[in-house]
Design an enzyme around this catalytic site. Structure first.
Site, short mmCIF file in Angstrom:
data_model
loop_
_atom_site.label_atom_id
_atom_site.label_comp_id
_atom_site.label_asym_id
_atom_site.label_seq_id
_atom_site.Cartn_x
_atom_site.Cartn_y
_atom_site.Cartn_z
CG ASP A 32 -18.23 27.27 33.83
OD1 ASP A 32 -17.25 27.52 34.55
OD2 ASP A 32 -19.41 27.33 34.23
CD GLU A 239 -15.66 23.62 40.08
OE1 GLU A 239 -16.79 23.26 40.45
OE2 GLU A 239 -15.28 24.81 40.16
O1 FUB Z 1 -20.41 27.81 36.43
C1 FUB Z 1 -20.83 27.05 37.52
C2 FUB Z 1 -19.73 26.21 38.05
O2 FUB Z 1 -18.63 27.03 38.41
C3 FUB Z 1 -19.13 25.25 37.06
O3 FUB Z 1 -19.93 24.14 36.79
C4 FUB Z 1 -17.86 24.97 37.74
O4 FUB Z 1 -16.92 24.29 36.98
C5 FUB Z 1 -17.42 26.36 38.14
O5 FUB Z 1 -16.77 27.02 37.10
#
Ligand code: FUB
Length: 340
Positions: A32, A239
């Site tokens: 991320d 997301e």
């Molecule tokens: O790293 C945890 C979660 O996985 C992140 O917050 C999301 O965007 C995904 O990459």
């Protein structure tokens, strides 16, 4: 639904010609990546993946991270420094578990780390921590940002000095539990033929510690001006929102989650609406796809992660980088990191 049945799925054509880097660090797992340029240097704010021994579940509980560490480099391709722990969950009074994708900003001599974590009631909130150094250590505020919820904060500074936070993530990120404006522990999603859940945006206060005004939906529209639908899984928001500005246009990019693309949409205002354009990054090795886009020394870069270093373990990822190219018409070339 009839809508999804009649839609042809466009397979993005990759034009990747720039090399993909190796994992930027191999001492730890990182994911991320939110990249920024501060004082001419690149700083990357990633999640710090660990194997906490939590079984894999759809709600993402196996992503059980407990701290953050910052990466820095003078230039892409140069030496990468892995800095000491910048913030540990034990020093965040309100946080219970799962420190997920962070971001950072700089204003008036202070560096800000924004991060999601589940509070003691197991509800994702977004916190802020400050430091006089871009690599920390950061000191967390005693409470999360008032009115914050869900995951994946991304902070964009506009040319006029206004700061905006984009956030939200569905499924494990709990965005679907906030449809009424209040937390509802049930997962309720709009029907496939209804507008999809959109990311959220809030203008930040002058001290970057709180939201100024209300949290709003960021509209992502199809080229015909209608909102993307829940059933359009290969295009709709899941997301990992990120905003960059190029030639006076605002670019919102995000992960489509269960279809694993990084998609993007273009708008004329930082708060949208944004019109869907296509795919920036095709699926990578591992379930999640999450990125950032930054300009350094006249070139644009895509920071992202994959699970190559762990042999494909979805919760053990590594940050990589490649060049990103805007075409003359402002659209972005599709990158395929699986093809080299
Ligand atoms: O790293 C945890 C979660 O996985 C992140 O917050 C999301 O965007 C995904 O990459």
């Amino acid at each position: 639904s009839t809508t999804t049945e009649t839609q042809a799925v466009e397979e993005p054509v990759a034009e990747q010609v720039s090399p993909i880097s190796d994992p930027l660090v191999t001492e730890i797992f990182t994911a991320d990546p939110s990249a920024h340029v501060f004082n001419g240097k690149i700083y990357v704010y990633p999640s710090h993946d660990i194997d906490a021994g939590v079984p894999e579940k759809d709600d993402g509980s196996h992503f059980a991270m407990t701290d953050y560490r910052v990466l820095s480099m003078d230039s892409v391709g140069g030496k990468v420094t892995l800095h000491d722990v910048a913030l540990d969950i034990k020093d965040v009074p309100w946080a219970g578990r799962q420190m997920w994708a962070p971001d950072a900003a700089y204003k008036d001599g202070t560096y800000y780390l924004f991060f999601p974590a589940k509070d003691k009631q197991d509800i994702f909130r977004i916190g802020v921590a400050t430091s006089s150094s871009p690599v920390g250590p950061f000191k967390a505020q005693p409470e999360p940002i008032a009115g914050s919820f869900s995951i994946d904060p991304a902070v964009f500074k506009d040319d006029n000095g206004d700061y905006y936070m984009y956030f939200g993530g569905i499924w494990g990120g709990q965005l679907q539990r906030w449809a009424s404006g209040q937390y509802n522990p049930e997962d309720v999603y709009p029907a496939d033929d209804q507008p999809a859940l959109m990311p959220k945006v809030a203008k930040l206060s002058d001290d970057l510690m709180s939201f100024e005004g209300e949290v709003k939906d960021v509209q992502i529209l199809d080229k015909d001006g209608t909102p993307l639908l829940t059933g359009e899984n290969d295009k709709r928001f899941f997301e990992a929102a990120w905003v960059h500005k190029y030639n006076d246009k605002y670019y919102l990019s995000y992960s489509t989650g269960d279809t694993h693309n990084i998609a993007y949409a273009i708008g004329d205002s930082p708060t949208g609406p944004f019109t869907y354009q296509g795919v920036i990054l095709k699926p990578v090795l591992g379930w999640t796809n999450h990125h950032s886009i930054v300009e350094h020394n006249g070139k644009w870069y895509l920071f992202f992660h994959d699970s190559s270093l762990s042999g494909g373990k979805t919760h053990l990822r590594s940050v990589k980088v490649t060049e990103l190219k805007h075409r003359p018409d402002g659209t972005i070339e599709t990158i395929d990191a699986m093809v080299e």
